[in-house]
Design a protein around this motif. Structure first.
Motif, PDB file in Angstrom:
ATOM      1  N   TYR A  54      -3.324   9.738   4.404  1.00 44.05           N
ATOM      2  CA  TYR A  54      -3.293   8.273   4.436  1.00 44.05           C
ATOM      3  C   TYR A  54      -2.009   7.780   5.109  1.00 44.05           C
ATOM      4  O   TYR A  54      -2.045   6.902   5.983  1.00 44.05           O
ATOM      5  N   GLN A  57       8.602  -3.087   4.469  1.00 44.06           N
ATOM      6  CA  GLN A  57       7.390  -3.373   5.221  1.00 44.06           C
ATOM      7  C   GLN A  57       6.682  -4.625   4.704  1.00 44.06           C
ATOM      8  O   GLN A  57       5.996  -5.304   5.445  1.00 44.06           O
ATOM      9  N   ALA A  83      10.914   2.126   1.687  1.00 39.76           N
ATOM     10  CA  ALA A  83      10.349   1.871   3.021  1.00 39.76           C
ATOM     11  C   ALA A  83       9.205   0.861   2.895  1.00 39.76           C
ATOM     12  O   ALA A  83       9.069  -0.044   3.721  1.00 39.76           O
ATOM     13  N   ALA A 115       1.031   4.297  -2.693  1.00 40.02           N
ATOM     14  CA  ALA A 115       1.009   5.711  -2.305  1.00 40.02           C
ATOM     15  C   ALA A 115       2.204   6.425  -2.934  1.00 40.02           C
ATOM     16  O   ALA A 115       2.080   7.527  -3.478  1.00 40.02           O
ATOM     17  N   ILE A 123       1.575   7.075  -6.646  1.00 42.15           N
ATOM     18  CA  ILE A 123       0.683   8.221  -6.863  1.00 42.15           C
ATOM     19  C   ILE A 123       1.461   9.516  -6.659  1.00 42.15           C
ATOM     20  O   ILE A 123       1.347  10.468  -7.429  1.00 42.15           O
ATOM     21  N   GLU A 136       0.830  -1.215   0.000  1.00 44.50           N
ATOM     22  CA  GLU A 136       0.000   0.000   0.000  1.00 44.50           C
ATOM     23  C   GLU A 136       0.860   1.258   0.000  1.00 44.50           C
ATOM     24  O   GLU A 136       0.570   2.234  -0.675  1.00 44.50           O
ATOM     25  N   ILE A 137       1.929   1.220   0.798  1.00 39.43           N
ATOM     26  CA  ILE A 137       2.848   2.361   0.858  1.00 39.43           C
ATOM     27  C   ILE A 137       3.474   2.589  -0.514  1.00 39.43           C
ATOM     28  O   ILE A 137       3.651   3.738  -0.953  1.00 39.43           O
ATOM     29  N   TYR A 195      11.820   7.458  -1.278  1.00 42.47           N
ATOM     30  CA  TYR A 195      12.026   6.948   0.079  1.00 42.47           C
ATOM     31  C   TYR A 195      10.917   5.970   0.454  1.00 42.47           C
ATOM     32  O   TYR A 195      11.172   4.878   0.962  1.00 42.47           O
ATOM     33  N   LEU A 196       9.658   6.362   0.185  1.00 41.86           N
ATOM     34  CA  LEU A 196       8.519   5.514   0.565  1.00 41.86           C
ATOM     35  C   LEU A 196       8.531   4.202  -0.198  1.00 41.86           C
ATOM     36  O   LEU A 196       8.128   3.172   0.337  1.00 41.86           O
ATOM     37  N   VAL A 227      -2.668  11.829   0.093  1.00 44.70           N
ATOM     38  CA  VAL A 227      -1.721  10.735   0.336  1.00 44.70           C
ATOM     39  C   VAL A 227      -1.039  10.939   1.695  1.00 44.70           C
ATOM     40  O   VAL A 227      -0.832   9.987   2.450  1.00 44.70           O
TER      41      VAL A 227
END
Lengths: 369, 369
Positions: free
Chosen positions: B360, A368, A364, A190, A193, A186-187, A360-361, B357
């Motif tokens: 979230y 996860q 990350a 995100a 997007i 999910e991250i 970064y996300l 985002v």
């Protein structure tokens, strides 16, 4: 100039090229990458897994870096060529030569491998119908996309097109999930997007370059063509993901053989494009009409970054490719400040911030998972 | 008009107000919130923990929603007042009346509680020096900030100021970490950076409203005042976090008592501001010179959203406040499309995407912690 813009946009999908000296260095990196891969595949079992993972990670980093550098220099080359003046060559003949050059480079790399390690089942050029039957599909998709793009360019200006092209990012993510059945956390969704929003923001009202600037106005004028643009985003995302699927289907197969077959069909379909679009011009003014030294440079650039894209598909994936080309877009703008005295807008800084957080996300989100 | 802008910006930090009918409804929500809190504190031990957590969550949601609605309607009121014409009243007298009204509302709420539940140690108005000694600090900080803001407005235009005000978001996050010693996860920090970038993006070249629009130009002209703006962002972040620290220090103390003491000092410091800034105007033209019905509406609006901010500090925190006011900013722009026929820019959509985002990720990051 329209020709060059189209060529440049096209290049963003089949990514390719760079300047002379740089290109030789990159080329050797790519070729040694191919050699390393071959070595990995053949020695394979005797190596420890951690050593292997490390080598794979290194290879992945090298090809990603190469793609980023090649894509940035490609955009810079386009700005430079625009500054130097307009060139009235046929885009289709240039695309054909790019495919031909990629074929030739793949063959040279293969020849080196054959000399070193002999012809094996994995690096032989001959193939089965079963293997080769899927190779024309991405080439055909790119052709349709390029023709559609040509049509769209008559109505949408280059900056508006650049902004809408970011739809590719989302379509690549969705098709990556559907076709390759690989999950993003999910991250990571995100992050994807954010990458789309960040790239688009960075291209808002930019004075940095004519390629990466746009306005709400140009978007409005293109609203009637949103279906065409949607189709193009899907086509281009589909072509990328499909190519990855083809290349990854046979992990032990040498990438240069896979490239060779991809590019042979690329040559074929681009020959068709010449007949459809530029038959009269080529007949009347010759195949190489309007070519300049900078056109030749751009063909080399496109060819090399095309090979880098294949490498990224083989050793990484389309998600890495999308991040790599997004970073290249930002790098281009920064380098253009020094090379051409461009001005970076607040929107560019905001977009860059969002893209950085997205990168970064993405990592990350991987941890996860 | 400068007066109103200053008042509105100031309002963003001490958040306050709404239209007549709406205000009564909100007010009763806030008062019942206070009653609920009181009931919670007194019955406390006999309730199950899950019931308690649910009630707390409900209270947190209600005050956050109230803050969001009040802040949006506040900005809409400002646009409306601008449309209706310019009002030449003293900002300092309006601020003083806002503090006075907040004091009065707190006393009314307290009177209701005393009637229902009697005077206890937690809801009695009398206090100790130890409790009350810290209360003048946020009031003083806001005063300094407001005076500094008045000075800055002479040099920076309102749109440029709005963009730079987003620095508050980052300073609030950093001070929240340092002063309240509450940890944000890495994902939550990423979300906070995105919130800042998203809000700023949404305010780029917006035609949506004069409050939320800006240009690179206005930013450039303000570069010389970047230190002042930095100090202001820190002051305002510090005031917010400090207020939270004061209110949270005594969890069982009734919020209306805490508000009463906060606002008493607010009245005092605003009286000083009247003397410093508008003494002559008040002496010559009267305390209420230039007031109109809309000024009165705005004073009610500011008072109510100021109370909502206190509630959010008590039952949630500054992070929630920052998200709430950011969402309010976006809501204002959307509502303005219908109310005033404003046009939403591509930048606004991109900024809204990034802010969404971020919200979230903030909750995703909480789970991860």
């Amino acid at each position: 100039m329209k020709g060059l813009s189209a060529s440049s946009s096209k290049g963003d999908d089949r990514e390719t090229g760079i300047e002379d000296v740089e290109s030789l260095r990159e080329k050797s990196v790519l070729l040694s990458g191919a050699v390393l891969d071959n070595r990995l595949a053949s020695v394979g079992e005797t190596k420890t897994d951690s050593h292997r993972a490390k080598a794979k990670w290194k290879l992945k980093s090298v090809v990603t870096l190469a793609l980023t550098v090649l894509t940035s220099s490609q955009a810079i080359l386009i700005v430079w060529s625009k500054r130097a003046g307009k060139y009235e060559y046929s885009v289709t003949t240039a695309n054909f030569l790019v495919e031909t050059l990629k074929c030739a480079i793949s063959l040279v790399a293969l020849a080196r491998i054959w000399k070193k390690e002999g012809v094996t089942e994995d690096n032989q050029l001959s193939t089965t119908l079963d293997e080769v039957i899927v190779y024309p599909i991405p080439a055909a998709l790119y052709l349709v996309k390029n023709l559609l793009q040509y049509y769209i360019f008559a109505y949408v200006d280059a900056p508006g097109y650049q902004i809408l092209k970011n739809l590719n990012i989302i379509s690549t993510g969705v098709l990556y999930r559907i076709i390759l059945k690989k999950r993003l956390s999910e991250i990571q969704w995100a992050a994807f997007i954010l990458l789309t929003a960040g790239c688009t923001t960075a291209q808002l009202n930019s004075n940095a370059s004519e390629e990466v600037g746009s306005s709400a106005h140009s978007l409005e004028s293109s609203q009637d063509y949103s279906i065409d643009l949607g189709v193009m985003a899907l086509l281009s995302g589909f072509a990328g993901v499909y190519t990855e699927a083809i290349i990854k289907k046979r992990p032990s197969r040498n990438i240069n053989v896979q490239n060779f077959w991809l590019y042979i069909f690329g040559m074929g379909f681009n020959a068709i494009a010449i007949l459809v679009q530029d038959f009269d011009a080529v007949m009347n003014k010759g195949f190489l009409h309007g070519y300049s030294p900078i056109t030749v440079l751009m063909i080399f650039n496109h060819a090399l970054s095309g090979i880098a894209v294949s490498m990224v598909m083989k050793y990484a994936d389309n998600i890495v490719k999308v991040y790599s080309t997004s970073v290249a877009m930002l790098l281009t703008a920064v380098v253009s400040v020094y090379l051409f005295g461009f001005h970076l807008s607040l929107a560019f800084f905001l977009g860059t911030t969002v893209v950085s957080v997205a990168i970064y996300l993405h990592s990350a989100g991987k941890m996860q998972r």
